[in-house]
Design a protein around this motif. Structure first.
Motif, short mmCIF file in Angstrom:
data_model
loop_
_atom_site.label_atom_id
_atom_site.label_comp_id
_atom_site.label_asym_id
_atom_site.label_seq_id
_atom_site.Cartn_x
_atom_site.Cartn_y
_atom_site.Cartn_z
N ASP A 69 -6.06 5.38 4.45
CA ASP A 69 -6.84 5.09 3.25
C ASP A 69 -5.88 5.09 2.07
N ALA A 70 -6.37 4.94 0.85
CA ALA A 70 -5.50 4.81 -0.33
C ALA A 70 -4.61 6.03 -0.56
N ASP A 71 -4.97 7.17 0.02
CA ASP A 71 -4.20 8.40 -0.20
C ASP A 71 -3.61 9.01 1.06
N THR A 72 -3.69 8.29 2.19
CA THR A 72 -3.21 8.84 3.46
C THR A 72 -2.51 7.76 4.28
N ILE A 73 -1.30 8.09 4.76
CA ILE A 73 -0.58 7.21 5.69
C ILE A 73 -0.08 8.06 6.85
N ALA B 256 0.81 -1.23 0.00
CA ALA B 256 0.00 0.00 0.00
C ALA B 256 0.84 1.27 0.00
N LEU B 257 2.12 1.18 0.36
CA LEU B 257 2.99 2.36 0.39
C LEU B 257 3.54 2.72 -0.99
N LYS B 258 3.45 1.82 -1.94
CA LYS B 258 4.09 2.03 -3.25
C LYS B 258 3.68 3.37 -3.84
N GLY B 259 4.70 4.15 -4.22
CA GLY B 259 4.46 5.45 -4.83
C GLY B 259 5.14 6.56 -4.04
N THR B 260 4.72 7.80 -4.34
CA THR B 260 5.32 8.98 -3.74
C THR B 260 4.33 9.66 -2.80
N TRP B 261 4.84 10.06 -1.63
CA TRP B 261 4.02 10.64 -0.57
C TRP B 261 4.67 11.94 -0.08
N LYS B 262 3.83 12.88 0.38
CA LYS B 262 4.34 14.15 0.91
C LYS B 262 3.73 14.44 2.27
N VAL B 263 4.54 15.03 3.13
CA VAL B 263 4.10 15.52 4.43
C VAL B 263 4.58 16.98 4.53
N THR B 264 3.80 17.83 5.18
CA THR B 264 4.20 19.24 5.31
C THR B 264 4.54 19.63 6.75
N GLY C 8 -1.49 -6.02 9.72
CA GLY C 8 -2.82 -5.40 9.79
C GLY C 8 -2.90 -4.22 8.83
N ASN C 9 -3.23 -3.03 9.37
CA ASN C 9 -3.33 -1.85 8.51
C ASN C 9 -2.02 -1.05 8.48
N ALA C 10 -0.93 -1.65 8.91
CA ALA C 10 0.36 -0.96 8.93
C ALA C 10 1.38 -1.67 8.04
N VAL C 11 2.32 -0.87 7.53
CA VAL C 11 3.45 -1.42 6.80
C VAL C 11 4.70 -1.01 7.58
N LEU C 12 5.52 -2.01 7.92
CA LEU C 12 6.76 -1.77 8.64
C LEU C 12 7.90 -1.70 7.62
N SER D 7 6.56 10.56 11.83
CA SER D 7 7.02 11.77 11.15
C SER D 7 5.87 12.68 10.73
N GLY D 8 4.63 12.21 10.87
CA GLY D 8 3.48 13.01 10.48
C GLY D 8 2.52 12.25 9.59
N THR D 9 1.56 12.98 9.03
CA THR D 9 0.56 12.41 8.13
C THR D 9 0.95 12.72 6.69
N PHE D 10 1.14 11.67 5.91
CA PHE D 10 1.55 11.80 4.51
C PHE D 10 0.34 11.65 3.61
N HIS D 11 0.36 12.39 2.50
CA HIS D 11 -0.68 12.28 1.48
C HIS D 11 -0.03 11.89 0.16
N ARG D 12 -0.73 11.06 -0.58
CA ARG D 12 -0.19 10.58 -1.86
C ARG D 12 0.03 11.75 -2.80
#
Length: 98
Positions: free
Chosen positions: A80-84, A20-28, A57-61, A88-93
């Motif tokens: 969800d599909a666009d939020t982890i 589910a982490l595959k791709g690029t994510w940003k946190v501000t 579960g719902n986490a990726v280590l 370090s904070g909340t990342f958005h896809r």
């Protein structure tokens, strides 16, 4: 033989697929960071490191295989599909889902 079985069990628990982490994510907050998760690696702040991934579960280590964080594991909760979320904070896809 007894020492081989536990080693095989550890290998089976982690892999190169970021799931589910595959791709690029940003946190501000608390500071802007962009992170890209790819098969067997993670890129952040201009540096690419080899990592392994394990789903719980719902986490990726994410465990670093090299660098200053070698051996350290970081937990990313998939909201969800666009939020982890991580320590370090909340990342958005960034962009579209892979």
């Amino acid at each position: 033989m007894a020492t081989i079985l536990p080693a095989l069990a550890l290998v089976a628990c982690s892999n190169d697929d970021p799931g589910a982490l595959k791709g690029t994510w940003k946190v501000t907050e608390p500071f802007p960071v962009t992170v890209t998760f790819r098969d067997g690696e993670m890129e952040s702040m201009g540096s690419t490191k080899k990592v392994s991934y394990k789903t719980e579960g719902n986490a990726v280590l994410v465990t670093y295989k090299e660098g200053a964080n070698k051996g350290s594991t970081f937990r990313y909760a998939v909201i969800d599909a666009d939020t982890i979320r991580s320590g370090s904070g909340t990342f958005h896809r960034a962009g579209e889902a892979p």
